[in-house]
Design a protein around this motif. Structure first.
Motif, PDB file in Angstrom:
ATOM      1  N   HIS A 201       0.835  -1.205   0.000  1.00 39.67           N
ATOM      2  CA  HIS A 201       0.000   0.000   0.000  1.00 39.67           C
ATOM      3  C   HIS A 201       0.872   1.258   0.000  1.00 39.67           C
ATOM      4  O   HIS A 201       0.600   2.207  -0.746  1.00 39.67           O
ATOM      5  CB  HIS A 201      -0.910  -0.014   1.221  1.00 39.67           C
ATOM      6  CG  HIS A 201      -1.607   1.284   1.469  1.00 39.67           C
ATOM      7  ND1 HIS A 201      -2.502   1.843   0.576  1.00 39.67           N
ATOM      8  CD2 HIS A 201      -1.515   2.172   2.512  1.00 39.67           C
ATOM      9  CE1 HIS A 201      -2.944   2.997   1.050  1.00 39.67           C
ATOM     10  NE2 HIS A 201      -2.359   3.224   2.209  1.00 39.67           N
ATOM     11  N   GLN A 202       1.905   1.273   0.829  1.00 42.25           N
ATOM     12  CA  GLN A 202       2.809   2.427   0.849  1.00 42.25           C
ATOM     13  C   GLN A 202       3.441   2.636  -0.529  1.00 42.25           C
ATOM     14  O   GLN A 202       3.555   3.775  -1.015  1.00 42.25           O
ATOM     15  CB  GLN A 202       3.903   2.213   1.890  1.00 42.25           C
ATOM     16  CG  GLN A 202       3.417   2.119   3.325  1.00 42.25           C
ATOM     17  CD  GLN A 202       4.535   1.691   4.266  1.00 42.25           C
ATOM     18  OE1 GLN A 202       5.720   1.968   4.043  1.00 42.25           O
ATOM     19  NE2 GLN A 202       4.168   0.990   5.324  1.00 42.25           N
TER      20      GLN A 202
ATOM     21  N   VAL B 277      -2.302  -4.186  -9.932  1.00 41.60           N
ATOM     22  CA  VAL B 277      -1.346  -5.040  -9.241  1.00 41.60           C
ATOM     23  C   VAL B 277      -1.500  -6.474  -9.746  1.00 41.60           C
ATOM     24  O   VAL B 277      -2.607  -7.015  -9.761  1.00 41.60           O
ATOM     25  CB  VAL B 277      -1.534  -4.991  -7.712  1.00 41.60           C
ATOM     26  CG1 VAL B 277      -0.498  -5.878  -7.028  1.00 41.60           C
ATOM     27  CG2 VAL B 277      -1.412  -3.554  -7.201  1.00 41.60           C
ATOM     28  N   HIS B 278      -0.375  -7.069 -10.165  1.00 38.96           N
ATOM     29  CA  HIS B 278      -0.325  -8.456 -10.606  1.00 38.96           C
ATOM     30  C   HIS B 278       0.406  -9.244  -9.519  1.00 38.96           C
ATOM     31  O   HIS B 278       1.515  -8.872  -9.122  1.00 38.96           O
ATOM     32  CB  HIS B 278       0.450  -8.601 -11.920  1.00 38.96           C
ATOM     33  CG  HIS B 278      -0.013  -7.726 -13.031  1.00 38.96           C
ATOM     34  ND1 HIS B 278      -0.176  -8.186 -14.323  1.00 38.96           N
ATOM     35  CD2 HIS B 278      -0.336  -6.400 -13.087  1.00 38.96           C
ATOM     36  CE1 HIS B 278      -0.578  -7.190 -15.114  1.00 38.96           C
ATOM     37  NE2 HIS B 278      -0.674  -6.101 -14.369  1.00 38.96           N
TER      38      HIS B 278
ATOM     39  N   GLU C 247      -4.169  -6.205   0.144  1.00 39.04           N
ATOM     40  CA  GLU C 247      -4.007  -4.752   0.000  1.00 39.04           C
ATOM     41  C   GLU C 247      -5.226  -4.129  -0.656  1.00 39.04           C
ATOM     42  O   GLU C 247      -5.733  -3.089  -0.213  1.00 39.04           O
ATOM     43  CB  GLU C 247      -2.738  -4.460  -0.811  1.00 39.04           C
ATOM     44  CG  GLU C 247      -2.266  -3.018  -0.766  1.00 39.04           C
ATOM     45  CD  GLU C 247      -2.984  -2.072  -1.707  1.00 39.04           C
ATOM     46  OE1 GLU C 247      -2.916  -0.849  -1.490  1.00 39.04           O
ATOM     47  OE2 GLU C 247      -3.624  -2.561  -2.666  1.00 39.04           O
ATOM     48  N   ALA C 248      -5.728  -4.763  -1.711  1.00 38.14           N
ATOM     49  CA  ALA C 248      -6.885  -4.209  -2.418  1.00 38.14           C
ATOM     50  C   ALA C 248      -8.133  -4.218  -1.543  1.00 38.14           C
ATOM     51  O   ALA C 248      -8.931  -3.272  -1.575  1.00 38.14           O
ATOM     52  CB  ALA C 248      -7.137  -5.011  -3.696  1.00 38.14           C
TER      53      ALA C 248
ATOM     54  N   THR D  72      -6.330   0.840  -6.071  1.00 35.75           N
ATOM     55  CA  THR D  72      -5.856   0.482  -7.400  1.00 35.75           C
ATOM     56  C   THR D  72      -7.057   0.273  -8.312  1.00 35.75           C
ATOM     57  O   THR D  72      -8.202   0.277  -7.861  1.00 35.75           O
ATOM     58  CB  THR D  72      -5.002  -0.799  -7.352  1.00 35.75           C
ATOM     59  OG1 THR D  72      -5.800  -1.882  -6.856  1.00 35.75           O
ATOM     60  CG2 THR D  72      -3.797  -0.611  -6.447  1.00 35.75           C
ATOM     61  N   GLU D  73      -6.785   0.075  -9.605  1.00 35.95           N
ATOM     62  CA  GLU D  73      -7.900  -0.066 -10.548  1.00 35.95           C
ATOM     63  C   GLU D  73      -8.163  -1.506 -10.957  1.00 35.95           C
ATOM     64  O   GLU D  73      -9.097  -1.769 -11.713  1.00 35.95           O
ATOM     65  CB  GLU D  73      -7.683   0.797 -11.789  1.00 35.95           C
ATOM     66  CG  GLU D  73      -6.661   0.274 -12.767  1.00 35.95           C
ATOM     67  CD  GLU D  73      -6.834   0.908 -14.156  1.00 35.95           C
ATOM     68  OE1 GLU D  73      -7.580   1.892 -14.284  1.00 35.95           O
ATOM     69  OE2 GLU D  73      -6.209   0.388 -15.095  1.00 35.95           O
TER      70      GLU D  73
END
Length: 362
Positions: free
Chosen positions: A159-160, A188-189, A201-202, A208-209
């Motif tokens: 996240h940071q 993010v992959h 994190e998501a 993120t998208e």
């Protein structure tokens, strides 16, 4: 014994108990659709790579049981993509953040000596910009004591990192005069444990998208995966700071590969990393947390598995898709005949075609 090491030992004991009872191995489900065929020829653009650095705090802002040492560390990564995007100034659109598994490293995504299997490089030839991360405790991002971090801290550090990509608060290694690109959108992959970190994190931060999750272990770990986790937990209980992923190079290859060329498998076995014991012993809470929090992910999700993935049970893609019920769109894909390491299997062009098609809809 330091407090965080004592907690690590307790978590290792809990992990062996959970693995022994099979609580980390839910039942399998129906098969998911296969990936689209790879394009006959992928468009090619010149691609470069540059090392960058982030200052991240090894801390846990999640609700998971975790005992990181709360200190700042330098985490390194490579920007890989078209020269104009890597060295461009200002806001550069989408950046793909690639998060590796336990036992691998950033090399998993960036096989520069074998371009056909260079996931980041091939995405770069199609105009995509990727950040290939060495997580804390791996390769360019060393950590002296592997008990000092954990998977919840890895999610918090991710996240940071995402926030610093948006703000441009990071730098090229050895170059303080050139500003690195800012992201306006981030996908993010993640692969394996890296997919768990990305999903956690998501679910918590929603910044993120989209997510591309390969061999996500949140639904149906196989007997082989359970046995491997048990071996690592036992090593950590005996006082190790890092635990080997796979008791031998052959075991490592059997967990990840089915059709990857022998040269790719040998190179991967040479580059494999031991796993920080804090990551190993926090696995139960991370997996249980990811299983319950998947429904909190709102962004589109692409979940990908090989039909011969040794680390999950059959039907994992369809089972995972049902767990992401809060997502705006879930796309399950199964690659026929492939193992866990989708970017490195012979079907790698089909893996990239599926990812690029999905990214094109973002």
């Amino acid at each position: 014994m330091t407090p965080h090491r004592a907690i690590t030992s307790l978590l290792a004991a809990a992990l062996t108990t959970l693995l022994g009872t099979g609580l980390l191995a839910p039942a399998a489900s129906a098969a998911a659709p296969s990936a689209p065929a790879a394009p006959a020829a992928e468009r090619r653009k010149p691609v470069i790579a540059r090392v960058v650095e982030f200052s991240l705090v090894n801390t846990d802002n999640t609700l998971l049981t975790c005992a990181p040492e709360q200190r700042p560390h330098t985490v390194r990564a490579r920007l890989v993509g078209p020269r104009s995007r890597v060295l461009g100034t200002g806001r550069e659109g989408r950046i793909n953040v690639l998060v590796h598994d336990a036992g691998t490293g950033s090399w998993f995504w960036n096989q520069r000596r074998t371009p056909r299997y260079d996931y980041a490089g091939q995405l770069g030839r199609r105009g995509e910009l990727s950040l290939v991360v060495d997580r804390l405790g791996y390769d360019r991002s060393p950590l002296a004591d592997g008990n000092d971090t954990c998977l919840a801290a890895q999610a918090t550090m991710l996240h940071q990192l995402v926030q610093k990509l948006y703000s441009g608060d990071y730098r090229f290694t050895g170059d303080r005069r050139t500003d690195p690109p800012h992201a306006t959108r981030i996908v993010v992959h993640g692969h394996g444990t890296g997919a768990t970190i990305a999903q956690l994190e998501a679910a918590r931060y929603d910044d993120t998208e989209g997510l591309v999750l390969m061999s996500w272990p949140g639904v149906s770990s196989s007997g082989a995966a359970v046995a491997q986790a048990r071996e690592q937990a036992a090593a950590c209980l005996r006082g190790a700071s890092y635990a080997a992923y796979g008791r031998s190079a052959t075991a490592f290859r059997r967990l990840l590969f089915v059709t990857a060329p022998a040269a790719v498998q040998r190179a991967a076995a040479r580059l494999r990393n031991a796993t920080p014991c804090g990551d190993v012993t926090s696995l139960p809470s991370a997996l249980l947390g990811s299983g319950t929090s998947a429904a909190q992910v709102e962004v589109p999700v692409l979940v990908m598995y090989g039909s011969r993935d040794a680390r999950v049970r059959p039907g994992a893609a369809a089972a995972a898709a049902r767990m992401f019920r809060g997502s705006r769109r879930v796309t399950p894909v199964t690659l026929p005949g492939a193992g866990s390491a989708l970017p490195l299997e012979r079907s790698a062009p089909r893996t990239r075609a599926a990812v690029l098609s999905w990214l094109g809809r973002r």
